[in-house]
Design an enzyme around this catalytic site. Structure first.
Site, PDB file in Angstrom:
ATOM      1  N   SER A 178      18.623  38.586  57.585  1.00  0.00           N
ATOM      2  CA  SER A 178      17.257  39.105  57.603  1.00  0.00           C
ATOM      3  C   SER A 178      16.813  39.434  56.191  1.00  0.00           C
ATOM      4  O   SER A 178      17.632  39.763  55.322  1.00  0.00           O
ATOM      5  CB  SER A 178      17.171  40.363  58.470  1.00  0.00           C
ATOM      6  N   TYR A 191      19.990  48.831  61.012  1.00  0.00           N
ATOM      7  CA  TYR A 191      19.816  47.383  61.172  1.00  0.00           C
ATOM      8  C   TYR A 191      19.970  46.658  59.835  1.00  0.00           C
ATOM      9  O   TYR A 191      20.690  45.662  59.735  1.00  0.00           O
ATOM     10  CB  TYR A 191      18.434  47.114  61.764  1.00  0.00           C
TER      11      TYR A 191
END
Length: 286
Positions: A178, A191
């Protein structure tokens, strides 16, 4: 594609469902055209029911691969829709429901996929979870930390370890990282931490598996319009979601899938390993 209008305010409970989204994401259903890059390959895509996972499954099938799809049992409706598109491409779709935060389930998944498909050539570790509906770091609970780390990192390790029994020379492992690994949001601290760890794991695993002829890479998406967004982001953030990128908009899952095809294709990326490929709308990945 030009700069987007604001997404309408909306909210779902996790894990989120495609049909409830406004607008419904574009997974390349009407646009992706294959050219046989993965002909005869067998692939396992975790989190393959929706979002980037669905787009990857569709693209892989149109490139000639048979696809096993891992997903949570409550995502059955989305998974069936993904399988329908795979089968419309003339390929085999295998549905494998299960919660990958349970070690026994995660470790069993590659063997089930290989058994149903007759082997395994490509592993896509796509399953992920985030939760941004919190005010500060102090609000993060142990249960939330467990879910994020077990879904994003533990499951990836468990699935990959088990998959190595089936992967042979020429195989490809692709992890979903990501932009959060490079530009972390304060509301996604846990995350973002897992995504940075995935980048490190990708590079290290590529070094270990290179002598076995197995390539390991990652794709780092930017803001992509998937069920993860309305099910984990505050409504207020969705109205401007993706507009802070240089391209001025969020990406669609169908725009990410070609990166996975490239990294899975032995013809296109036979000398590519330990690479993190950004699909970020212009946000830098370094």
């Amino acid at each position: 594609m030009a700069e987007q209008d604001a997404f309408p305010p909306q909210q779902q409970d996790p894990p989120g469902w495609t049909g409830q989204m406004d607008p419904v994401p574009d997974h390349g259903e009407q646009t992706y055209r294959g050219s046989g890059k993965l002909e005869g390959k067998n692939a396992l895509v975790t989190g393959g029911d929706s979002g980037i996972g669905r787009a990857v499954a569709i693209a892989f099938a149109r490139e000639g691969a048979d696809v096993a799809i891992g997903y949570l049992p409550e995502e059955q409706e989305d998974a069936e829709e993904t399988a329908r598109w795979v089968r419309e491409a003339g390929r085999t779709a295998v549905l494998l429901p299960g919660d990958l935060t349970e070690e026994s389930v995660a470790r069993a998944l590659p063997g089930q996929a290989a058994g149903e498909l007759g082997g395994l050539d490509v592993l896509v570790n796509n399953a992920g979870f985030q939760m941004a509906r919190r005010e500060s770091f102090e609000d993060v609970t142990t249960d939330e930390i467990d879910r994020v780390l077990k879904t994003n990192l533990y499951a990836l390790m468990w699935v990959t370890q088990a998959a190595l029994e089936h992967l042979r020379e020429g195989a490809s492992i692709i992890n979903n990282s990501s932009i959060q690994a490079y530009q972390p949001s304060t509301s996604l601290l846990d995350y973002a931490s897992t995504k940075a760890a995935i980048n490190n794991l990708t590079v290290n695993l590529a070094a270990e598996l290179g002598p076995r002829g197995i390539r390991v890479n990652a794709v780092a998406p930017g803001p992509i319009w998937t069920p993860l967004q309305p099910s984990t982001q505050p409504e207020a953030k969705l109205t401007s979601f993706g507009q802070d990128t240089p391209l001025g908009r969020a990406g669609q899952p169908g725009e990410v899938a070609p990166a996975f095809v490239f990294l899975a294709s032995p013809a296109d990326s036979s000398y590519v390993s330990a690479t993190v490929l950004g699909v970020t709308g212009g946000k830098p990945v370094f």
